[in-house]
Design an enzyme around this catalytic site. Structure first.
Site, PDB file in Angstrom:
ATOM      1  N   GLU A   1      -0.149  -6.365   0.662  1.00 59.15           N
ATOM      2  CA  GLU A   1       0.350  -5.812  -0.607  1.00 59.15           C
ATOM      3  C   GLU A   1      -0.233  -4.414  -0.722  1.00 59.15           C
ATOM      4  O   GLU A   1      -1.438  -4.252  -0.914  1.00 59.15           O
ATOM      5  CB  GLU A   1      -0.091  -6.693  -1.774  1.00 59.15           C
ATOM      6  CG  GLU A   1       0.520  -8.077  -1.718  1.00 59.15           C
ATOM      7  CD  GLU A   1      -0.107  -9.034  -2.706  1.00 59.15           C
ATOM      8  OE1 GLU A   1      -0.466  -8.600  -3.804  1.00 59.15           O
ATOM      9  OE2 GLU A   1      -0.254 -10.206  -2.356  1.00 59.15           O
TER      10      GLU A   1
ATOM     11  N   CYS B   1      -1.203  -0.442  -8.928  1.00 62.01           N
ATOM     12  CA  CYS B   1      -0.243  -0.247  -7.825  1.00 62.01           C
ATOM     13  C   CYS B   1       1.145  -0.015  -8.381  1.00 62.01           C
ATOM     14  O   CYS B   1       1.901   0.804  -7.875  1.00 62.01           O
ATOM     15  CB  CYS B   1      -0.273  -1.435  -6.872  1.00 62.01           C
ATOM     16  SG  CYS B   1      -0.002  -3.018  -7.668  1.00 62.01           S
TER      17      CYS B   1
HETATM   18  P1  NAD Z   1      -8.323   0.563   0.423  1.00 54.70           P
HETATM   19  O1  NAD Z   1      -7.197   0.314   1.350  1.00 54.70           O
HETATM   20  O2  NAD Z   1      -9.189   1.728   0.666  1.00 54.70           O
HETATM   21  O3  NAD Z   1      -9.314  -0.705   0.413  1.00 54.70           O
HETATM   22  C1  NAD Z   1      -8.856  -2.007   0.130  1.00 54.70           C
HETATM   23  C2  NAD Z   1      -9.835  -3.021   0.698  1.00 54.70           C
HETATM   24  O4  NAD Z   1      -9.859  -2.913   2.129  1.00 54.70           O
HETATM   25  C3  NAD Z   1     -11.280  -2.813   0.254  1.00 54.70           C
HETATM   26  O5  NAD Z   1     -11.878  -4.079   0.068  1.00 54.70           O
HETATM   27  C4  NAD Z   1     -11.891  -2.100   1.444  1.00 54.70           C
HETATM   28  O6  NAD Z   1     -13.279  -2.259   1.516  1.00 54.70           O
HETATM   29  C5  NAD Z   1     -11.193  -2.797   2.582  1.00 54.70           C
HETATM   30  N1  NAD Z   1     -11.174  -2.072   3.856  1.00 54.70           N
HETATM   31  C6  NAD Z   1     -11.397  -0.755   4.089  1.00 54.70           C
HETATM   32  N2  NAD Z   1     -11.227  -0.480   5.402  1.00 54.70           N
HETATM   33  C7  NAD Z   1     -10.866  -1.645   5.999  1.00 54.70           C
HETATM   34  C8  NAD Z   1     -10.520  -2.000   7.342  1.00 54.70           C
HETATM   35  N3  NAD Z   1     -10.507  -1.099   8.338  1.00 54.70           N
HETATM   36  N4  NAD Z   1     -10.172  -3.280   7.597  1.00 54.70           N
HETATM   37  C9  NAD Z   1     -10.145  -4.201   6.612  1.00 54.70           C
HETATM   38  N5  NAD Z   1     -10.463  -3.922   5.314  1.00 54.70           N
HETATM   39  C10 NAD Z   1     -10.825  -2.650   5.031  1.00 54.70           C
HETATM   40  O7  NAD Z   1      -7.684   0.590  -1.029  1.00 54.70           O
HETATM   41  P2  NAD Z   1      -8.414   0.948  -2.410  1.00 54.70           P
HETATM   42  O8  NAD Z   1      -8.652   2.411  -2.480  1.00 54.70           O
HETATM   43  O9  NAD Z   1      -9.566   0.011  -2.581  1.00 54.70           O
HETATM   44  O10 NAD Z   1      -7.267   0.526  -3.464  1.00 54.70           O
HETATM   45  C11 NAD Z   1      -6.250   1.355  -3.863  1.00 54.70           C
HETATM   46  C12 NAD Z   1      -4.959   1.019  -3.137  1.00 54.70           C
HETATM   47  O11 NAD Z   1      -4.605  -0.346  -3.315  1.00 54.70           O
HETATM   48  C13 NAD Z   1      -3.785   1.812  -3.680  1.00 54.70           C
HETATM   49  O12 NAD Z   1      -2.992   2.275  -2.614  1.00 54.70           O
HETATM   50  C14 NAD Z   1      -3.014   0.778  -4.492  1.00 54.70           C
HETATM   51  O13 NAD Z   1      -1.643   1.058  -4.672  1.00 54.70           O
HETATM   52  C15 NAD Z   1      -3.227  -0.438  -3.673  1.00 54.70           C
HETATM   53  N6  NAD Z   1      -2.962  -1.655  -4.457  1.00 54.70           N
HETATM   54  C16 NAD Z   1      -1.850  -2.391  -4.170  1.00 54.70           C
HETATM   55  C17 NAD Z   1      -1.559  -3.521  -4.921  1.00 54.70           C
HETATM   56  C18 NAD Z   1      -0.351  -4.371  -4.622  1.00 54.70           C
HETATM   57  O14 NAD Z   1      -0.316  -5.508  -5.077  1.00 54.70           O
HETATM   58  N7  NAD Z   1       0.642  -3.889  -3.890  1.00 54.70           N
HETATM   59  C19 NAD Z   1      -2.394  -3.893  -5.971  1.00 54.70           C
HETATM   60  C20 NAD Z   1      -3.510  -3.111  -6.231  1.00 54.70           C
HETATM   61  C21 NAD Z   1      -3.791  -1.989  -5.470  1.00 54.70           C
END
Ligand code: NAD
Length: 469
Positions: A240, A274
């Site tokens: 997501e 999001c």
């Molecule tokens: P991010 O992708 O930086 O991090 C998300 C998660 O992934 C965190 O727990 C992070 O520690 C982890 N992570 C980081 N690197 C990783 C790797 N290489 N492998 C596995 N996990 C890793 O996102 P963010 O900045 O925390 O959140 C914002 C983003 O999330 C925005 O793009 C937003 O649109 C999206 N979002 C989407 C939804 C949805 O349902 N579609 C909901 C909420 C947020």
């Protein structure tokens, strides 16, 4: 299934990282910095716990309902902690906790149905589709709705009979750890384990050979990295990802009537949703009125620490995210945009940015083409509806979209043309627990929510037998 108090996460003394309060920019607590090597033992225990957890659906329902009650009872501890590390106003943290408990109750009551399916080729054979749990699964979630998104993962996964290892963002580890221990008081040991730490913990979890499915919520680039990790271990993945939702206003829109709703659809949780409205397309004739109505609200909104009574908009959650919001805003202003409200970060400690309405924005400015994920909203004029729909769809994202107007038939017809997973009319980002949640294009892979979310945590198992002896 015996219910026990959760065991403490294994720790080596000294391995912690700081958690910052976005309202001050200062650290106020520490969280365990668990190392990737610790995951082998955590996953092994989750696998062991799965043996009995998968076996008894009635006991699962009872345990998940008890977990929901425990979450509600712990609300007074969870909400201020969530606000402190995430930044959102306390009332929104309380709403997030209520939603978390509601989701547990919803999935506790949902059970997969066996489906007898006669074959349609005339043979006297019946095949019955039953549903099996997967095993230990993993969830990785971001910092904008830490508890709500965690429960969107663990409620269907546990209801399906899986056990789960859950990793929150290092920006918001504390409330999720507390939630994990609260939920775990109602569950057998190791059914739900929260691990906290910095990268490469998430990467290791996403590619762990003992994990049978990964559900990830976060940005598109990290989603791609997770997809690579799960491909290597041939593990199922649900992603997501981000959004760049457009709101299209129609010629007959009643601007004053919708202005509050539209404003908060963009600015709730400081724009860190999001499915927030991230671009507004307005008929040229109404453009000034809409900019003025939104700017008036942006100037009036009370910005402050989430724990201060009266705060309507908190800080951006973290420094890199604030830098991104500032960068997109400065770039738009440098390219000729005008700030009808805000346009800058606030001159105070913490990660505060003024609620910002941008007009005269070049359509190829990153604040339009990318996901700003903050309290900044570009408002763009359009000439005719085809132009507006084309602009709304001219993005790699496909999460949500909305159409605003008085003629609901026309609004419905325009909504049908939006390339996204969910389209609203005269609303945005309202979701029900029972509906499917799925983005298209770069916004995601797989379906969450409702029965789709439950079946997404199961695998079909087919029993094929003759009708007679
Ligand atoms: P991010 O992708 O930086 O991090 C998300 C998660 O992934 C965190 O727990 C992070 O520690 C982890 N992570 C980081 N690197 C990783 C790797 N290489 N492998 C596995 N996990 C890793 O996102 P963010 O900045 O925390 O959140 C914002 C983003 O999330 C925005 O793009 C937003 O649109 C999206 N979002 C989407 C939804 C949805 O349902 N579609 C909901 C909420 C947020």
């Amino acid at each position: 299934m015996a219910t026990r108090r959760p065991r403490r996460a294994p720790r080596t003394p000294g391995e912690h990282f700081a958690v910052l309060d976005p309202a001050t920019g200062e650290d106020f607590a520490q969280a365990p910095d668990q190392q990737p090597e610790e995951l082998d033992a955590v996953v092994a225990r989750a696998r062991e716990a799965w043996r009995s957890w998968r076996a008894d659906p009635v006991a699962r329902t009872t345990a998940l309902l008890a977990a929901a009650d425990a979450v509600t009872a712990a609300g007074a501890d969870l909400a201020p902690l969530l606000t402190r590390e995430q930044g959102k106003p306390l009332a929104e943290a309380e709403a997030e906790i209520a939603r978390t408990a509601a989701r547990l109750r919803y999935f506790a009551a949902l059970a997969p149905e066996p489906q007898p399916r006669p074959l349609d080729d005339g043979r006297p054979v019946r095949s019955e589709v039953r549903w099996r749990s997967l095993g230990p699964v993993a969830a990785i979630v971001p910092w904008n709705f830490p508890l709500q998104l965690a429960s969107a993962k663990f409620a269907p996964a546990l209801a399906a009979g899986n056990t789960m290892v859950l990793k929150p963002s290092p920006h918001t580890p504390l409330a999720t750890r507390l939630l994990g221990s609260v939920v775990a008081t109602a569950l057998p040991e190791d059914v739900l384990t929260v691990v906290t730490g910095q990268e490469p913990l998430g990467a290791r979890l996403a590619s762990h050979p003992g994990i049978r499915q990964v559900t990830f919520t976060g940005s598109v680039p990290t989603g791609r990295a997770v997809a690579v990790g799960t491909a290597a271990s041939l593990t199922r993945a649900t992603l997501e990802l981000g959004g760049n939702d457009a709101a299209v206003l129609l010629e007959d829109v009643d601007v004053e009537r919708i202005a509050d709703r539209l404003f908060w659809a963009a600015f709730r949780n400081c724009g860190q949703v999001c499915m927030a409205v991230k671009r507004v397309y307005v008929p040229a004739r109404l453009h000034c009125d809409v900019v003025e109505a939104l700017a008036e609200r942006a100037k009036a909104v009370v910005v402050g620490a989430g724990l201060d009574p009266g705060t309507q908009l908190g800080p951006v959650n973290n420094a890199p995210q604030l830098a991104r919001v500032e960068h997109y805003t400065a770039r738009a202003l440098a390219d000729g945009a005008r700030a009808a409200a805000g346009g800058h970060r606030l001159d105070r400690p913490g990660y505060f940015h003024a609620p910002t309405i941008l007009t005269d924005v070049p359509p190829d400015s990153p604040v339009v083409t990318q996901e700003q994920f903050g309290p900044v909203l570009p408002v763009l004029p359009y000439g005719n509806l085809d132009e507006a729909v084309a602009a709304a769809n001219d993005t790699g994202f496909g999460l949500g979209g909305s159409v605003w107007g008085t003629d609901l038939d026309l609004a419905g017809a325009v909504a049908e043309r939006l390339e996204c997973g969910t389209a609203w009319i005269n609303h945005h980002a309202e979701l029900s627990l029972a509906q499917p949640f799925a983005g298209t294009k770069d916004s995601g892979v797989g379906v969450a929510g409702g029965p789709w979310g439950l079946y997404g945590n199961l695998r079909p198992f087919v029993v094929h037998r003759p009708e007679g002896p």
